[in-house]
Design a protein around this motif. Structure first.
Motif, PDB file in Angstrom:
ATOM      1  N   LYS A   6       0.854  -1.188   0.000  1.00 23.89           N
ATOM      2  CA  LYS A   6       0.000   0.000   0.000  1.00 23.89           C
ATOM      3  C   LYS A   6       0.890   1.239   0.000  1.00 23.89           C
ATOM      4  O   LYS A   6       1.640   1.464   0.948  1.00 23.89           O
ATOM      5  CB  LYS A   6      -0.888  -0.012   1.242  1.00 23.89           C
ATOM      6  CG  LYS A   6      -1.843   1.153   1.326  1.00 23.89           C
ATOM      7  CD  LYS A   6      -2.678   1.046   2.590  1.00 23.89           C
ATOM      8  CE  LYS A   6      -3.559   2.270   2.759  1.00 23.89           C
ATOM      9  NZ  LYS A   6      -4.344   2.167   4.003  1.00 23.89           N
ATOM     10  N   ALA A  60      -4.784  12.705  -0.041  1.00 22.51           N
ATOM     11  CA  ALA A  60      -3.670  11.816  -0.390  1.00 22.51           C
ATOM     12  C   ALA A  60      -4.169  10.820  -1.421  1.00 22.51           C
ATOM     13  O   ALA A  60      -5.376  10.628  -1.580  1.00 22.51           O
ATOM     14  CB  ALA A  60      -3.155  11.102   0.843  1.00 22.51           C
ATOM     15  N   ARG A  61      -3.219  10.216  -2.139  1.00 23.28           N
ATOM     16  CA  ARG A  61      -3.571   9.167  -3.095  1.00 23.28           C
ATOM     17  C   ARG A  61      -3.022   7.854  -2.576  1.00 23.28           C
ATOM     18  O   ARG A  61      -1.925   7.819  -2.025  1.00 23.28           O
ATOM     19  CB  ARG A  61      -2.906   9.432  -4.457  1.00 23.28           C
ATOM     20  CG  ARG A  61      -3.237  10.758  -5.068  1.00 23.28           C
ATOM     21  CD  ARG A  61      -4.005  10.608  -6.351  1.00 23.28           C
ATOM     22  NE  ARG A  61      -4.774   9.395  -6.389  1.00 23.28           N
ATOM     23  CZ  ARG A  61      -5.417   8.963  -7.468  1.00 23.28           C
ATOM     24  NH1 ARG A  61      -5.337   9.623  -8.585  1.00 23.28           N
ATOM     25  NH2 ARG A  61      -6.126   7.866  -7.439  1.00 23.28           N
ATOM     26  N   VAL A  62      -3.763   6.792  -2.787  1.00 24.76           N
ATOM     27  CA  VAL A  62      -3.296   5.465  -2.380  1.00 24.76           C
ATOM     28  C   VAL A  62      -3.211   4.575  -3.611  1.00 24.76           C
ATOM     29  O   VAL A  62      -4.110   4.582  -4.460  1.00 24.76           O
ATOM     30  CB  VAL A  62      -4.250   4.843  -1.342  1.00 24.76           C
ATOM     31  CG1 VAL A  62      -3.896   3.394  -1.079  1.00 24.76           C
ATOM     32  CG2 VAL A  62      -4.214   5.632  -0.051  1.00 24.76           C
ATOM     33  N   PHE A  63      -2.114   3.835  -3.728  1.00 24.29           N
ATOM     34  CA  PHE A  63      -1.973   2.812  -4.763  1.00 24.29           C
ATOM     35  C   PHE A  63      -1.749   1.475  -4.069  1.00 24.29           C
ATOM     36  O   PHE A  63      -0.802   1.341  -3.290  1.00 24.29           O
ATOM     37  CB  PHE A  63      -0.788   3.118  -5.684  1.00 24.29           C
ATOM     38  CG  PHE A  63      -0.888   4.448  -6.380  1.00 24.29           C
ATOM     39  CD1 PHE A  63      -1.663   4.588  -7.530  1.00 24.29           C
ATOM     40  CD2 PHE A  63      -0.238   5.561  -5.890  1.00 24.29           C
ATOM     41  CE1 PHE A  63      -1.774   5.815  -8.167  1.00 24.29           C
ATOM     42  CE2 PHE A  63      -0.349   6.796  -6.523  1.00 24.29           C
ATOM     43  CZ  PHE A  63      -1.119   6.918  -7.669  1.00 24.29           C
ATOM     44  N   ASN A  64      -2.617   0.514  -4.306  1.00 22.62           N
ATOM     45  CA  ASN A  64      -2.414  -0.839  -3.805  1.00 22.62           C
ATOM     46  C   ASN A  64      -1.808  -1.658  -4.929  1.00 22.62           C
ATOM     47  O   ASN A  64      -2.467  -1.900  -5.941  1.00 22.62           O
ATOM     48  CB  ASN A  64      -3.745  -1.454  -3.350  1.00 22.62           C
ATOM     49  CG  ASN A  64      -4.320  -0.723  -2.157  1.00 22.62           C
ATOM     50  OD1 ASN A  64      -3.692  -0.667  -1.106  1.00 22.62           O
ATOM     51  ND2 ASN A  64      -5.501  -0.153  -2.319  1.00 22.62           N
ATOM     52  N   VAL A  65      -0.557  -2.057  -4.757  1.00 24.79           N
ATOM     53  CA  VAL A  65       0.168  -2.714  -5.842  1.00 24.79           C
ATOM     54  C   VAL A  65       0.492  -4.151  -5.454  1.00 24.79           C
ATOM     55  O   VAL A  65       1.101  -4.389  -4.399  1.00 24.79           O
ATOM     56  CB  VAL A  65       1.482  -1.958  -6.150  1.00 24.79           C
ATOM     57  CG1 VAL A  65       2.181  -2.568  -7.349  1.00 24.79           C
ATOM     58  CG2 VAL A  65       1.209  -0.480  -6.392  1.00 24.79           C
ATOM     59  N   GLY A  66       0.060  -5.079  -6.271  1.00 21.29           N
ATOM     60  CA  GLY A  66       0.383  -6.487  -6.043  1.00 21.29           C
ATOM     61  C   GLY A  66       1.684  -6.838  -6.736  1.00 21.29           C
ATOM     62  O   GLY A  66       1.827  -6.630  -7.934  1.00 21.29           O
ATOM     63  N   ILE A  67       2.649  -7.338  -5.966  1.00 19.05           N
ATOM     64  CA  ILE A  67       3.966  -7.661  -6.524  1.00 19.05           C
ATOM     65  C   ILE A  67       4.254  -9.142  -6.284  1.00 19.05           C
ATOM     66  O   ILE A  67       4.107  -9.631  -5.165  1.00 19.05           O
ATOM     67  CB  ILE A  67       5.048  -6.775  -5.858  1.00 19.05           C
ATOM     68  CG1 ILE A  67       4.777  -5.297  -6.165  1.00 19.05           C
ATOM     69  CG2 ILE A  67       6.447  -7.168  -6.320  1.00 19.05           C
ATOM     70  CD1 ILE A  67       5.699  -4.316  -5.445  1.00 19.05           C
ATOM     71  N   MET A  89      10.976  -2.389  -4.071  1.00 17.01           N
ATOM     72  CA  MET A  89      10.479  -2.183  -5.433  1.00 17.01           C
ATOM     73  C   MET A  89       9.445  -1.052  -5.449  1.00 17.01           C
ATOM     74  O   MET A  89       9.435  -0.212  -6.368  1.00 17.01           O
ATOM     75  CB  MET A  89       9.858  -3.493  -5.915  1.00 17.01           C
ATOM     76  CG  MET A  89       9.938  -3.709  -7.406  1.00 17.01           C
ATOM     77  SD  MET A  89       9.493  -5.425  -7.786  1.00 17.01           S
ATOM     78  CE  MET A  89       8.384  -5.122  -9.158  1.00 17.01           C
ATOM     79  N   MET A 113       9.372   2.484  -7.539  1.00 13.67           N
ATOM     80  CA  MET A 113       8.238   2.930  -8.372  1.00 13.67           C
ATOM     81  C   MET A 113       7.849   4.358  -8.011  1.00 13.67           C
ATOM     82  O   MET A 113       7.540   5.166  -8.893  1.00 13.67           O
ATOM     83  CB  MET A 113       7.024   2.015  -8.136  1.00 13.67           C
ATOM     84  CG  MET A 113       7.188   0.612  -8.662  1.00 13.67           C
ATOM     85  SD  MET A 113       5.726  -0.358  -8.204  1.00 13.67           S
ATOM     86  CE  MET A 113       6.260  -1.990  -8.699  1.00 13.67           C
ATOM     87  N   LEU A 169       8.244   7.078 -10.844  1.00 20.64           N
ATOM     88  CA  LEU A 169       7.005   7.370 -11.573  1.00 20.64           C
ATOM     89  C   LEU A 169       5.902   8.003 -10.723  1.00 20.64           C
ATOM     90  O   LEU A 169       5.319   9.013 -11.118  1.00 20.64           O
ATOM     91  CB  LEU A 169       6.464   6.083 -12.205  1.00 20.64           C
ATOM     92  CG  LEU A 169       5.195   6.261 -13.054  1.00 20.64           C
ATOM     93  CD1 LEU A 169       5.527   6.851 -14.404  1.00 20.64           C
ATOM     94  CD2 LEU A 169       4.451   4.936 -13.229  1.00 20.64           C
ATOM     95  N   LEU A 170       5.617   7.410  -9.572  1.00 23.56           N
ATOM     96  CA  LEU A 170       4.361   7.772  -8.893  1.00 23.56           C
ATOM     97  C   LEU A 170       4.410   9.101  -8.159  1.00 23.56           C
ATOM     98  O   LEU A 170       3.423   9.828  -8.116  1.00 23.56           O
ATOM     99  CB  LEU A 170       3.961   6.646  -7.926  1.00 23.56           C
ATOM    100  CG  LEU A 170       3.738   5.274  -8.564  1.00 23.56           C
ATOM    101  CD1 LEU A 170       3.484   4.229  -7.494  1.00 23.56           C
ATOM    102  CD2 LEU A 170       2.564   5.324  -9.531  1.00 23.56           C
TER     103      LEU A 170
END
Lengths: 81, 81
Positions: free
Chosen positions: B6, B40-47, B58, B62, B66-67
């Motif tokens: 997250k 705020a912004r949230v990115f849930n990233v599956g790795i 990682m 990111m 980028l983010l």
């Protein structure tokens, strides 16, 4: 007393998230393979009240009336002291 | 195994947040007085990895590449099982 309420608004399951797909694509171009990616918005709202319960009820009203679109969004509310 | 990370990206302290001010104003028009409001912004990233530490490293890359914009954003990373 001011209670800070954290409101997290995300897309309901099954809703298309073109922004997330674009980010996943851009990450892939940078060499990062992701199994999944979803986005959410967070609003930290300071509310002048002594009751965390009252703050949460007020935050839910804010979501229903302004912040979230009930057709596509779900929201979670969490009161921080 | 897929580890979900997250990523929460918010504006650094002292940065102007015109969106938050607009929302505060709109809430005030609806009768909700707020002591503060930040977004705020949230990115849930599956790795795909077995190591939560590797997933967090990682995710930080990111963000850096980028983010997040390091001039105006700060980010927090949290690994969920």
């Amino acid at each position: 007393m001011t209670i800070t309420v954290k409101i997290t608004i995300s897309l309901k399951d099954g809703m298309l998230d073109p922004e997330a797909r674009a980010i996943q694509h851009a990450l892939s171009n940078l060499g990062y393979t992701t199994a999944s990616l979803s986005t959410a918005r967070v609003f930290n709202v300071g509310i002048d009240t002594d009751s965390p319960e009252e703050a949460k009820i007020m935050a839910a009203e804010m979501c229903d009336r302004l912040l979230a679109n009930p057709v596509i969004h779900s929201y979670e509310i969490e009161a921080k002291k």
